[in-house]
Write a protein that holds these residues in place. Structure first.
Motif, short mmCIF file in Angstrom:
data_model
loop_
_atom_site.label_atom_id
_atom_site.label_comp_id
_atom_site.label_asym_id
_atom_site.label_seq_id
_atom_site.Cartn_x
_atom_site.Cartn_y
_atom_site.Cartn_z
N SER A 216 -3.26 55.23 46.87
CA SER A 216 -2.41 54.44 47.76
C SER A 216 -3.22 53.24 48.23
O SER A 216 -4.45 53.23 48.16
CB SER A 216 -2.00 55.29 48.95
N HIS A 217 -2.52 52.22 48.72
CA HIS A 217 -3.24 51.06 49.25
C HIS A 217 -4.12 51.46 50.43
O HIS A 217 -5.23 50.93 50.59
CB HIS A 217 -2.24 49.96 49.66
N ALA A 218 -3.64 52.38 51.23
CA ALA A 218 -4.43 52.81 52.39
C ALA A 218 -5.76 53.41 51.95
O ALA A 218 -6.82 53.08 52.49
CB ALA A 218 -3.64 53.81 53.22
N LEU A 219 -5.73 54.29 50.97
CA LEU A 219 -6.97 54.90 50.50
C LEU A 219 -7.84 53.89 49.76
O LEU A 219 -9.08 53.94 49.86
CB LEU A 219 -6.66 56.09 49.58
N SER A 220 -7.22 52.97 49.04
CA SER A 220 -8.00 51.98 48.28
C SER A 220 -8.81 51.07 49.19
O SER A 220 -9.77 50.43 48.75
CB SER A 220 -7.07 51.14 47.40
N ARG A 221 -8.44 51.02 50.47
CA ARG A 221 -9.17 50.19 51.43
C ARG A 221 -10.29 50.96 52.12
O ARG A 221 -10.87 50.48 53.09
CB ARG A 221 -8.20 49.63 52.48
N GLN A 222 -10.57 52.17 51.63
CA GLN A 222 -11.65 52.99 52.19
C GLN A 222 -12.68 53.27 51.08
O GLN A 222 -12.76 54.38 50.56
CB GLN A 222 -11.09 54.30 52.73
N PRO A 223 -13.46 52.26 50.71
CA PRO A 223 -14.38 52.42 49.58
C PRO A 223 -15.42 53.51 49.79
O PRO A 223 -15.85 54.13 48.82
CB PRO A 223 -15.03 51.03 49.46
N ALA A 224 -15.82 53.75 51.03
CA ALA A 224 -16.81 54.81 51.27
C ALA A 224 -16.22 56.17 50.95
O ALA A 224 -16.89 57.04 50.38
CB ALA A 224 -17.29 54.76 52.71
N LEU A 225 -14.97 56.37 51.32
CA LEU A 225 -14.30 57.63 51.01
C LEU A 225 -14.09 57.77 49.50
O LEU A 225 -14.28 58.85 48.93
CB LEU A 225 -12.96 57.71 51.73
N LEU A 226 -13.75 56.67 48.82
CA LEU A 226 -13.61 56.70 47.37
C LEU A 226 -14.95 57.04 46.71
O LEU A 226 -15.00 57.81 45.75
CB LEU A 226 -13.11 55.35 46.85
N LYS A 227 -16.01 56.49 47.25
CA LYS A 227 -17.34 56.79 46.69
C LYS A 227 -17.63 58.28 46.82
O LYS A 227 -18.17 58.91 45.90
CB LYS A 227 -18.41 55.97 47.40
N THR A 228 -17.28 58.87 47.97
CA THR A 228 -17.47 60.30 48.16
C THR A 228 -16.66 61.09 47.13
O THR A 228 -17.15 62.06 46.53
CB THR A 228 -17.05 60.72 49.58
N LEU A 229 -15.42 60.67 46.92
CA LEU A 229 -14.56 61.33 45.92
C LEU A 229 -15.17 61.26 44.53
O LEU A 229 -15.22 62.24 43.79
CB LEU A 229 -13.17 60.69 45.92
N PHE A 230 -15.67 60.09 44.16
CA PHE A 230 -16.29 59.94 42.84
C PHE A 230 -17.55 60.79 42.72
O PHE A 230 -17.84 61.34 41.66
CB PHE A 230 -16.62 58.47 42.57
N GLN A 231 -18.30 60.89 43.81
CA GLN A 231 -19.52 61.69 43.80
C GLN A 231 -19.21 63.16 43.55
O GLN A 231 -19.87 63.82 42.75
CB GLN A 231 -20.29 61.51 45.10
N VAL A 232 -18.20 63.69 44.25
CA VAL A 232 -17.89 65.11 44.07
C VAL A 232 -17.25 65.37 42.71
O VAL A 232 -17.45 66.43 42.11
CB VAL A 232 -17.00 65.65 45.21
#
Length: 313
Positions: A216-232
């Protein structure tokens, strides 16, 4: 739009996004959509790594039959993140759906096929002329079929597409309502192991079977959270590579599939760490979009770069 222009735009956006990753804040809720073929997401759910990394967050997992249905839910705000093949985001963007590319896995060029019955008279892709081919509309199998028709030297008008989700497509195939079935793993692996179908052609040389993560656009604006997702997700893949037997068993239980089917799927899958899109992947995805636009299979041409996550520092 030229390939060079696409690459320049993609590089600029991706560089900006990567530069502003900071420490993630734990969300109250994270809703993830996945498919039966979403191997990394299925194992991430099984291992429980995301819940460990985001304590206090309520993680909700929802399964979809294919990418188009998942992205429809994403566009409607029912999920925050999901993974699909190459075609679903193209159809979604062309239809004006609110989805954003945020990540990708490496290509899996052996993980889908055009299937026929073992005793079918169809021996080459050219034999598809005039035949009924079942596949999920707007899925990676749709693009595989487009490429197979092209490789055969046929026009799209030479074949008869039958748009069905995987389970219904297999049922139609088994009762003789269609002549061929284009599909991805684990459906391809299940058919292959059963011996009930054979591959007229695999995706190798036709499509790279790229897997994209959309948000979603809301999540796409949280790069730190996306980085965490990619890490796990990448940690999940590392566990798969370290202990394939355990991973196969876990996935078999999740998907309700025989272990032999999952083993075949994993054999041709390879390592699949998750990270931001590369300029090369964006370029390949633009080729997918252009192919559908040229055939009039999407309502309008699109620029893939317009749907990439853009995060301002």
């Amino acid at each position: 739009m030229s390939t060079q222009t696409t690459r320049r735009a993609a590089v600029a956006i991706l560089a900006t996004t990567a530069a502003v990753w900071t420490r993630a804040q734990t969300p109250q809720q994270l809703r993830i959509g996945f498919q039966k073929g979403s191997f990394n997401l299925a194992l991430l759910k099984s291992y429980g790594l995301l819940e460990q990394r985001l304590p206090g967050a309520r993680v909700q997992w929802t399964e979809f039959p294919a990418g188009p249905q998942l992205l429809e839910a994403l566009a409607l705000g029912s999920v925050d993140l999901g993974a699909t093949g190459d075609a679903p985001p193209v159809f979604a963007q062309a239809a004006g759906k609110d989805v954003v590319y945020v990540g990708a896995e490496p290509p899996k060029p052996d993980s889908s096929a055009v299937l026929v019955k073992p005793d079918s008279s169809l021996k080459t892709l050219a034999d598809l002329k005039g035949r009924r081919i079942a596949f999920q509309k707007g899925s990676s199998a749709h693009f595989l079929t487009v490429q197979a028709v092209r490789r055969a030297g046929l026009s799209w008008a030479d074949v008869q597409p039958v748009y069905l989700p995987p389970a219904e497509a297999r049922a139609a195939f088994e009762r003789g309502s269609v002549d061929a079935w284009a599909v991805w793993d684990p459906y391809y692996a299940a058919a292959e192991i059963s011996g009930e179908l054979r591959a007229l052609a695999t995706s190798r040389g036709l499509t790279n079977n790229n897997t994209f993560y959309l948000a979603s656009h809301a999540l796409s604006r949280q790069p730190a959270l996306l980085k965490t997702l990619f890490q796990v997700l990448t940690e999940t893949d590392a566990r798969v590579q370290a202990d394939r037997r355990d991973a196969v068993q876990r996935y078999a239980e999740f998907a309700g599939l025989p272990v032999a089917t999952v083993q075949r799927m994993v054999e041709r899958r390879g390592a699949a760490p998750v990270g931001p899109l590369t300029a090369q992947l964006v370029s390949e995805q633009q080729q997918v979009a252009d192919a559908f636009a040229e055939l009039g299979l999407i309502p309008r041409p699109i620029r893939v770069v317009d749907a990439l996550a853009q995060v301002k520092a």
